[in-house]
Design a protein around this motif. Structure first.
Motif, short mmCIF file in Angstrom:
data_model
loop_
_atom_site.label_atom_id
_atom_site.label_comp_id
_atom_site.label_asym_id
_atom_site.label_seq_id
_atom_site.Cartn_x
_atom_site.Cartn_y
_atom_site.Cartn_z
N UNK A 74 -20.27 32.43 30.73
CA UNK A 74 -20.52 32.50 32.20
C UNK A 74 -21.81 32.22 32.57
N UNK A 75 -22.08 31.85 33.89
CA UNK A 75 -23.54 31.70 34.08
C UNK A 75 -23.94 32.16 35.68
N UNK A 76 -25.20 32.29 35.82
CA UNK A 76 -25.51 32.54 37.05
C UNK A 76 -26.62 31.85 37.42
N UNK A 77 -26.61 31.19 38.85
CA UNK A 77 -27.75 30.72 39.36
C UNK A 77 -28.94 31.46 39.87
N UNK A 78 -30.11 31.27 39.41
CA UNK A 78 -31.17 32.21 39.80
C UNK A 78 -32.35 31.32 40.41
N UNK A 79 -32.19 30.67 41.22
CA UNK A 79 -33.36 29.90 41.75
C UNK A 79 -33.71 28.74 40.97
N UNK A 87 -30.93 28.61 35.90
CA UNK A 87 -29.46 28.96 35.56
C UNK A 87 -29.48 29.82 34.37
N UNK A 88 -29.02 30.98 34.15
CA UNK A 88 -28.56 31.76 33.08
C UNK A 88 -27.37 31.71 32.47
N UNK A 89 -27.27 31.70 31.22
CA UNK A 89 -25.88 31.47 30.57
C UNK A 89 -25.55 32.59 29.59
N UNK A 90 -24.49 33.18 29.57
CA UNK A 90 -24.20 34.11 28.51
C UNK A 90 -22.76 33.52 28.06
N UNK A 122 -31.40 30.20 29.01
CA UNK A 122 -32.04 30.00 30.27
C UNK A 122 -32.34 28.42 30.56
N UNK A 123 -31.49 27.99 31.57
CA UNK A 123 -31.45 26.47 31.82
C UNK A 123 -32.37 26.07 32.94
N UNK A 124 -33.29 25.31 32.70
CA UNK A 124 -34.09 24.85 34.01
C UNK A 124 -33.42 23.83 34.53
N UNK A 133 -24.48 39.83 36.92
CA UNK A 133 -24.89 40.26 38.23
C UNK A 133 -26.48 40.21 38.44
N UNK A 134 -27.38 40.60 37.44
CA UNK A 134 -28.51 40.54 37.65
C UNK A 134 -29.47 40.15 36.09
N UNK A 135 -30.54 39.53 36.26
CA UNK A 135 -31.13 39.27 35.07
C UNK A 135 -32.49 39.65 35.20
N UNK A 136 -33.16 40.46 34.43
CA UNK A 136 -34.64 40.75 34.57
C UNK A 136 -35.28 40.76 33.24
#
Length: 194
Positions: free
Chosen positions: A70-75, A78-81, A89-91, A159-162
């Motif tokens: 699964x992945x999340x777009x974060x500006x 893109x983060x993938x688990x 972490x994909x640029x 939901x969130x990556x920090x």
């Protein structure tokens, strides 16, 4: 008679030194093919046996999710688990992917966080954690690690990556795999009506 036996592959052609009869060549090829197949299947069986010894959580629930991502777009990124695999972490600017860790173990963590109005959040209480370690090395820092904290949700979703400390990440993830309903039904002996 000898020529007929050579032509039918029963005898070797002595005129060509070092040659074998066609029957021997065919038998050798069949043996090699069978031997290769046995080696392949033996290796596959070893991999499957090794997989059976791995921890996939309570009731092996995460076995079904293994290698699904699964992945999340974060500006900018893109983060993938990938369940039981790795975090990345994909640029988005065409740069290289950064490995944020590989799955090593399950853990528990007590959380006390707000849940947003849409129900996405960790809430309060003890949560299941997936530890991803030994990621790419940070410049002037440790190897990257990701702590994936799980909470109940209808679908698999990040939901969130920090980045809590340098190269130490925390991912809040919702998944039906940790919802309590399935264990209560099992204890009661009931069947899933869905």
């Amino acid at each position: 008679l000898r020529i007929m036996l050579v032509e039918n592959g029963i005898l070797a052609d002595n005129a060509n030194s070092g040659s074998e009869s066609k029957a021997v060549t065919d038998a050798r090829a069949a043996y090699q093919s069978a031997n290769d197949e046995v080696s392949t299947k033996s290796s596959s069986l070893g991999d499957l046996r090794n997989d059976l010894t791995k921890d996939y959580g309570t009731d092996d629930i995460f076995r079904a999710l293994k290698d699904k991502c699964i992945s999340k777009d974060s500006g900018e990124y893109e983060y993938e688990l990938c369940w039981m695999g790795s975090t990345k972490q994909k640029s988005k600017k065409g740069g290289a992917h950064t490995g944020m860790g590989n799955f090593v173990r399950f853990d528990k963590m007590t959380v006390d966080e707000e849940v947003s109005a849409d129900g996405k959040g960790l809430g309060k209480g003890e949560r299941l954690v997936l530890r991803y370690e030994n990621g790419q090395n940070c410049w002037n820092g440790p190897n990257r690690q990701t702590t994936v904290v799980l909470a109940c949700a209808e679908t698999d979703e990040i939901w969130k990556i920090v980045e809590e400390e340098k190269c130490l990440y925390k991912m809040d993830v919702g998944t039906p795999a940790v919802c309590e309903g399935r264990t209560e039904e099992k204890k009661a002996g009931g069947k899933d009506e869905l």
